[in-house]
Design a protein around this motif. Structure first.
Motif, short mmCIF file in Angstrom:
data_model
loop_
_atom_site.label_atom_id
_atom_site.label_comp_id
_atom_site.label_asym_id
_atom_site.label_seq_id
_atom_site.Cartn_x
_atom_site.Cartn_y
_atom_site.Cartn_z
N ALA A 1 0.83 -1.20 0.00
CA ALA A 1 0.00 0.00 0.00
C ALA A 1 0.87 1.26 0.00
O ALA A 1 0.62 2.22 -0.75
N HIS A 2 1.90 1.26 0.83
CA HIS A 2 2.76 2.44 0.91
C HIS A 2 3.56 2.62 -0.38
O HIS A 2 3.73 3.76 -0.87
N LEU A 3 4.05 1.53 -0.95
CA LEU A 3 4.80 1.64 -2.20
C LEU A 3 3.90 2.15 -3.33
O LEU A 3 4.35 2.92 -4.19
N ALA A 4 2.64 1.76 -3.32
CA ALA A 4 1.70 2.26 -4.32
C ALA A 4 1.51 3.77 -4.18
O ALA A 4 1.48 4.51 -5.18
N VAL A 5 1.38 4.25 -2.95
CA VAL A 5 1.23 5.69 -2.71
C VAL A 5 2.46 6.45 -3.22
O VAL A 5 2.36 7.56 -3.75
#
Length: 267
Positions: A93-97
């Motif tokens: 999720a954080h890498l996508a952001v």
């Protein structure tokens, strides 16, 4: 997550573990605050040789600290993060952001019981600087073809050079072979006997003007034979999930086993 080593009694090989050990065999593994950094000095910027794996960070803030630490340890930082079933969902999720790009890799396995006829060709191993320079021309053709298929800008020649440097660092455990015709290389393949009973075949490539004559199948026969001669039983091969070689591998006898997931940046 504890992975069973490939070839252990009682089950099929863990193909994701086999693939990771193959690509990390020329580097070192460093514990980095809730993850493992695989670092290859020969190609520090190449995502197949320098990457984060076994990521168990429980928050976005902790992941940022890990990535910052990687910048301290590797020039340019880490460009690939491998995720598996035990990776906390917050990581992806954080890498996508942060605008990292998800990627997938299909892994197929040829069972140890699958009979493979002897190859009708005898590619020669790459050994000299000249050999690797000529092989770089094949890698460059492969990269340009791949970039065109994905409708993206051609990667710089330095990226091809890093890919070749990475592979050369994996020798002599793995061996790259080339088919030579009329003074030039027209095809290549790599074979690794493995260190736990499962081998790997990689980089099956035939120059466009030498295709449609069965050469790719002969390369597979040769490379599987090499891996098995070194002690491998089952043999692993990887393919892009959206590319046609996966069909060739399936017809040859390789069976779909797993899909590996990563996030990359800078591509």
């Amino acid at each position: 997550m504890v992975r069973r080593r490939a070839g252990d009694a009682g089950g099929a090989p863990d193909v994701l573990d086999v693939s990771e050990r193959f690509w990390s065999s020329g580097g070192e593994r460093l514990d980095v605050d809730g993850a493992v950094l695989v670092r290859n000095p020969a190609a520090p910027g190449h995502p197949s040789g320098t990457f984060l794996t076994a990521v168990r960070t429980g928050s976005a803030e902790q992941l940022d600290r890990v990535l910052a630490r990687c910048h301290d340890l590797v020039e340019g930082g880490c460009r690939r993060v491998v995720v598996d079933a035990a990776t906390p969902p917050v990581v992806a999720a954080h890498l996508a952001v942060e605008d990292w790009t998800p990627t997938t890799q299909l892994h197929l396995v040829l069972p140890a019981t699958a009979a493979v006829p002897a190859a009708g060709i005898a590619p020669r191993p790459l050994s000299t600087d000249e050999d690797w320079a000529r092989a770089t021309e094949l890698f460059r053709a492969d990269h340009l073809e791949e970039d065109a298929r994905h409708v993206r800008s051609a990667r710089p020649a330095a990226a091809t050079a890093a890919a070749v440097a990475l592979r050369r660092s994996l020798t002599p455990a793995a061996t790259w072979f080339a088919v030579e015709r009329d003074g030039g290389f027209v095809a290549m393949v790599a074979a690794w006997a493995g260190d736990g009973g499962t081998g790997v075949v990689e980089d099956v490539f035939v120059r466009p003007d030498a295709r449609h004559a069965g050469l790719a199948r002969e390369l597979l026969r040769f490379a599987v034979g090499q891996a098995r001669a070194g002690g491998a039983g089952p043999v692993l091969i990887g393919a892009e999930t959206d590319d046609t070689p996966k069909h060739l591998y399936a017809r040859f006898g390789f069976r779909p086993a797993a899909v590996g997931h990563s996030w990359v940046r800078g591509t």
